[in-house]
Design an enzyme around this catalytic site. Structure first.
Site, PDB file in Angstrom:
ATOM      1  N   THR A   9      46.997  46.142  27.267  1.00 27.78           N
ATOM      2  CA  THR A   9      48.154  45.763  27.622  1.00 27.78           C
ATOM      3  C   THR A   9      48.708  45.170  29.867  1.00 27.78           C
ATOM      4  O   THR A   9      49.337  44.726  29.466  1.00 27.78           O
ATOM      5  CB  THR A   9      49.646  46.419  27.404  1.00 27.78           C
ATOM      6  OG1 THR A   9      49.690  47.194  27.723  1.00 27.78           O
ATOM      7  CG2 THR A   9      50.082  46.521  25.655  1.00 27.78           C
ATOM      8  N   GLY A  10      47.620  45.999  30.308  1.00 28.35           N
ATOM      9  CA  GLY A  10      47.895  45.652  31.769  1.00 28.35           C
ATOM     10  C   GLY A  10      46.292  44.382  32.213  1.00 28.35           C
ATOM     11  O   GLY A  10      46.637  43.637  31.820  1.00 28.35           O
ATOM     12  N   CYS A 126      37.005  47.945  43.041  1.00 28.65           N
ATOM     13  CA  CYS A 126      37.123  46.144  43.308  1.00 28.65           C
ATOM     14  C   CYS A 126      36.921  45.822  45.287  1.00 28.65           C
ATOM     15  O   CYS A 126      35.848  45.141  45.472  1.00 28.65           O
ATOM     16  CB  CYS A 126      38.365  45.780  43.525  1.00 28.65           C
ATOM     17  SG  CYS A 126      39.434  46.185  44.087  1.00 28.65           S
ATOM     18  N   HIS A 234      39.962  39.369  46.796  1.00 31.66           N
ATOM     19  CA  HIS A 234      39.830  40.363  48.021  1.00 31.66           C
ATOM     20  C   HIS A 234      39.055  38.707  49.084  1.00 31.66           C
ATOM     21  O   HIS A 234      37.837  38.900  48.907  1.00 31.66           O
ATOM     22  CB  HIS A 234      39.400  41.751  47.873  1.00 31.66           C
ATOM     23  CG  HIS A 234      40.364  42.693  47.215  1.00 31.66           C
ATOM     24  ND1 HIS A 234      41.285  41.976  46.945  1.00 31.66           N
ATOM     25  CD2 HIS A 234      40.155  43.663  46.457  1.00 31.66           C
ATOM     26  CE1 HIS A 234      42.228  43.464  45.889  1.00 31.66           C
ATOM     27  NE2 HIS A 234      41.321  44.080  45.957  1.00 31.66           N
TER      28      HIS A 234
END
Length: 329
Positions: A9-10, A126, A234
């Protein structure tokens, strides 16, 4: 093929579900997992509804693969429990990345190190993933000596609360703050907490993870990580000093031939990577490729990627695809 998505759910979990569907990952049973407060909540995937289950329940269901994106503390407590039950965990937190007994994997670079015995596999940070994607083919050819990287990081790397903060600030609404300062019309030179050396954890991830993924601790890395009011991905300004000299056109050709890289470097037409191009895409975009004229054997590049996709969800699922293809689960 039973697959658990831990943290379903994130923000990253939702992208994982999206990418699993897009790539037609061979799932026979999806197990969405979240914290106790989300247990019983329904999610929809590929037109079918699924009930969110607890971590304890998911372990009992013995999935072949568990994709984790639920924070370091959850990973440290629960990844070993899944592993004992025979599940291969691919973890998106920082919990296992620098553990010498765990593999840190970007599939295009080092998936071949994986074996059936690897029950907990770490997904890199990331900002590290997008940088090493561009650096790996160049390191192979010219041997990297030193990297100076400045990152300009999307608020989505912080999570839903940061996105809400920016939206509130756009509208002039007072609300919960993900950051100590306003992010709208601002740049905050702090991603994550500070370590004793004055660098943030995010900056030190770029140092340590790059060396581990490229299997070369001699590479010197220094980083500055900055949070900016951007949603799409990013961006990184990367200055690389090599042991051997290079030809800029050859560098472009090497990058163009690298799977997962899109070279966007046409100055005459103002074409260069930007988060608005990267958002929702899996490739890493590289441009502004030019020689550093201040010292020899040194290159400047601008690297952009969607931090929720290649920087997190997609890389995790590519690892899972490699495991399935090579019958390692």
């Amino acid at each position: 093929m039973k697959v658990a998505v831990v943290g379903a759910t994130g923000m990253v979990g939702e992208v994982m579900l999206q990418v699993l569907a897009e790539r037609n990952f061979p799932i026979t049973e999806l197990i969405p997992v979240a914290s106790e407060k989300s247990v019983g909540k329904e999610i929809e995937w590929k037109g079918k509804k699924y009930s969110v289950v607890s971590l304890a329940e998911a372990v009992k269901m013995q999935p072949q693969i568990a994709l984790f994106s639920a924070g370091g503390d959850t990973s440290k407590e629960w990844a070993p429990k899944f592993a004992v039950a025979g599940t291969t965990v691919i973890d998106n937190s920082s919990a296992w990345r620098m553990d010498p007994t765990k593999k840190l994997v970007v599939p295009e670079i080092n998936a071949s190190i994986l074996t059936k015995e690897d029950k907990i596999i770490a997904n890199p940070n990331c900002s590290t993933i997008q940088m090493v994607m561009a650096l790996a083919p160049l390191h192979q050819k010219y041997d990297i000596k030193r990297i100076i990287v400045s990152t300009y990081q999307s608020i989505t790397g912080t999570g839903v609360k940061a996105v809400q903060q920016l939206e509130n600030e756009y509208k002039g609404i007072q609300g919960d703050m993900a950051y100590k300062y306003p992010i709208h019309r601002n740049a905050i030179p702090q991603c994550d907490v500070f370590e004793e050396n004055g660098y943030t954890k995010e900056e030190m991830k770029l140092v340590r993870e790059t060396q581990k993924i490229l299997s070369d601790n001699s590479i010197a890395v220094t980083a500055t990580a900055i949070r900016i009011p951007v949603v799409g991905g990013h961006s990184e300004a990367v200055n690389v000093e090599f042991e051997h000299d290079f030809d800029v056109n050859e560098v472009r050709s090497l990058l163009e031939a690298t799977p997962g890289i899109t070279v966007q470097d046409d100055l005459a037409n103002y074409s260069y990577p930007m988060p608005i191009y990267a958002q929702g895409k899996d490739d890493v975009f590289v441009g502004r490729i030019r020689r550093d004229e201040s010292q020899p054997k040194t290159l400047n590049m601008w690297i952009v990627a969607d931090n929720l996709r290649k920087g997190a969800a997609t890389n995790t699922i590519q690892i899972a695809e490699y495991l399935v293809k090579n019958q390692l689960v």
